[in-house]
Write an enzyme that holds these catalytic residues in place. Sequence first.
Site, PDB file in Angstrom:
ATOM      1  CD  GLN A  41      -0.769  -0.871   3.432  1.00  0.00           C
ATOM      2  OE1 GLN A  41      -2.179  -0.560   4.050  1.00  0.00           O
ATOM      3  NE2 GLN A  41      -0.271  -1.389   4.782  1.00  0.00           N
ATOM      4  CG  ASP A  96      -2.246   1.971  14.288  1.00  0.00           C
ATOM      5  OD1 ASP A  96      -3.398   1.977  13.540  1.00  0.00           O
ATOM      6  OD2 ASP A  96      -2.275   1.837  15.612  1.00  0.00           O
ATOM      7  N   GLY A 147      -2.797 -12.169   8.215  1.00  0.00           N
ATOM      8  CA  GLY A 147      -3.635 -12.185   9.242  1.00  0.00           C
ATOM      9  C   GLY A 147      -5.216 -13.569   9.132  1.00  0.00           C
ATOM     10  CG  ASP A 164      -7.209  -1.128  14.087  1.00  0.00           C
ATOM     11  OD1 ASP A 164      -5.798  -0.949  14.633  1.00  0.00           O
ATOM     12  OD2 ASP A 164      -7.874  -1.343  13.402  1.00  0.00           O
ATOM     13  CG  ASP A 167     -11.889   1.342   4.483  1.00  0.00           C
ATOM     14  OD1 ASP A 167     -11.326   2.647   3.992  1.00  0.00           O
ATOM     15  OD2 ASP A 167     -11.960   1.534   6.011  1.00  0.00           O
ATOM     16  N   PRO A 171      -5.098  -5.159   1.071  1.00  0.00           N
ATOM     17  CG  PRO A 171      -3.122  -4.914   2.143  1.00  0.00           C
ATOM     18  CD  PRO A 171      -3.781  -4.276   1.479  1.00  0.00           C
TER      19      PRO A 171
HETATM   20  N1  SAM Z   1      -8.623   2.034  12.493  1.00  0.00           N
HETATM   21  C1  SAM Z   1      -7.527   1.876  11.158  1.00  0.00           C
HETATM   22  C2  SAM Z   1      -9.396   1.229  10.378  1.00  0.00           C
HETATM   23  O1  SAM Z   1     -10.384   1.834  10.731  1.00  0.00           O
HETATM   24  O2  SAM Z   1      -9.007   1.821   8.848  1.00  0.00           O
HETATM   25  C3  SAM Z   1      -6.574   0.356  10.588  1.00  0.00           C
HETATM   26  C4  SAM Z   1      -5.753   0.711  11.361  1.00  0.00           C
HETATM   27  S1  SAM Z   1      -4.531  -0.393  10.819  1.00  0.00           S
HETATM   28  C5  SAM Z   1      -3.204   0.778  10.964  1.00  0.00           C
HETATM   29  C6  SAM Z   1      -4.713  -1.300   9.858  1.00  0.00           C
HETATM   30  C7  SAM Z   1      -3.316  -2.472   9.587  1.00  0.00           C
HETATM   31  O3  SAM Z   1      -3.485  -3.205   8.745  1.00  0.00           O
HETATM   32  C8  SAM Z   1      -2.928  -2.040   8.724  1.00  0.00           C
HETATM   33  O4  SAM Z   1      -1.797  -2.268   9.171  1.00  0.00           O
HETATM   34  C9  SAM Z   1      -2.482  -2.402   7.175  1.00  0.00           C
HETATM   35  O5  SAM Z   1      -1.116  -2.777   7.366  1.00  0.00           O
HETATM   36  C10 SAM Z   1      -3.066  -3.920   7.831  1.00  0.00           C
HETATM   37  N2  SAM Z   1      -3.188  -4.933   7.405  1.00  0.00           N
HETATM   38  C11 SAM Z   1      -3.792  -5.495   6.016  1.00  0.00           C
HETATM   39  N3  SAM Z   1      -4.306  -6.480   5.452  1.00  0.00           N
HETATM   40  C12 SAM Z   1      -3.825  -7.001   6.965  1.00  0.00           C
HETATM   41  C13 SAM Z   1      -3.656  -8.516   6.703  1.00  0.00           C
HETATM   42  N4  SAM Z   1      -4.391  -9.469   5.540  1.00  0.00           N
HETATM   43  N5  SAM Z   1      -3.134  -8.838   7.219  1.00  0.00           N
HETATM   44  C14 SAM Z   1      -2.832  -8.469   8.691  1.00  0.00           C
HETATM   45  N6  SAM Z   1      -2.687  -6.919   8.332  1.00  0.00           N
HETATM   46  C15 SAM Z   1      -3.378  -6.523   7.650  1.00  0.00           C
END
Ligand code: SAM
Length: 282
Positions: A41, A96, A147, A164, A167, A171
């Site tokens: 991303q 984060d 995950g 967490d 959207d 990923p």
């Molecule tokens: N609070 C935010 C929201 O509600 O949109 C989310 C914050 S956090 C930064 C989201 C995290 O999910 C990102 O760091 C992203 O890299 C991670 N992420 C996305 N897809 C993922 C997956 N399949 N497995 C693990 N982490 C993932």
Amino acid sequence: MTRNKSIRKEDLSEKREYHTQSTGIFFKVKNLLYKQNSPYQKIEVFENEYFGNVLLLDDLVQTTERDEFFYHEMLVHPSLITHPDPLDLLIIGGGDGGVLKETLKYHIKNVCLVEIDPHVIEVSKKYFPWLSPCLKDQRTELVIADGKKFIEKIDRKFDIILIDSSDPVGPSASLHQKRFYEKLKNCLNNEGIVVAQVGSPLYNSELIREKSASLKELYKIVSFYVIPVPTYPGGSWCFVYLSDNAHPLSIKRDPPLGLNYFNLETHRSAFSLPNFLKEKSE
Ligand code: SAM
């Protein structure tokens, strides 16, 4: 939830996130601190006069220094005060560190954070001061993995699983699917609780309706709750609390002191839904 990404020419002094074709949020950029594409991303961090450091992933606000506590406290504390004995926790996403920070305020044994993108961890360590101390806590186990794949191959169970994710695009898409929630059940201890962010109650009420129907086939307790999040689309956000035994209003312990948003009143009131959402989630 597919928020419209910035659809206007990049104006470096301003960052715009469109929520519909005609509405959105904008930030004046005081300092652009980081902007790189990772394999997963686009990652940006900029400083805004009012909100402090702001993390964007693919042009979408993830967290800000000033208002992070709304979302992170409300994703974490409802499950931690209603589980009978929360010892082993799993966070999927959350790179984060805001969710991790809140879990470590309890006497838990272990919290496993599974984040797909190591660059989010590195950038957040640099620009969001809460992350590094949390990663040094000997209860924290950091896993860099998808995950979905992690829960498919892991032979472990958890008391609480917190999703967490970003959207349901890129990923994160697989973390919003029914089969992912089905597989999560195999990783839950008895009395286990899952809490996930499910998007904007205003812009995503249809998605929430669909999620409600599919989750009710998997879990006995499917309780949505809504909180204000100033910098998220529509200014509020929706979570879902899932369990076969625990109940969101059956409180087992007081929350830690010193929280900025969460207390037993904001906890209870969050589960009282507005009519337009009740219809969608009942
Ligand atoms: N609070 C935010 C929201 O509600 O949109 C989310 C914050 S956090 C930064 C989201 C995290 O999910 C990102 O760091 C992203 O890299 C991670 N992420 C996305 N897809 C993922 C997956 N399949 N497995 C693990 N982490 C993932």
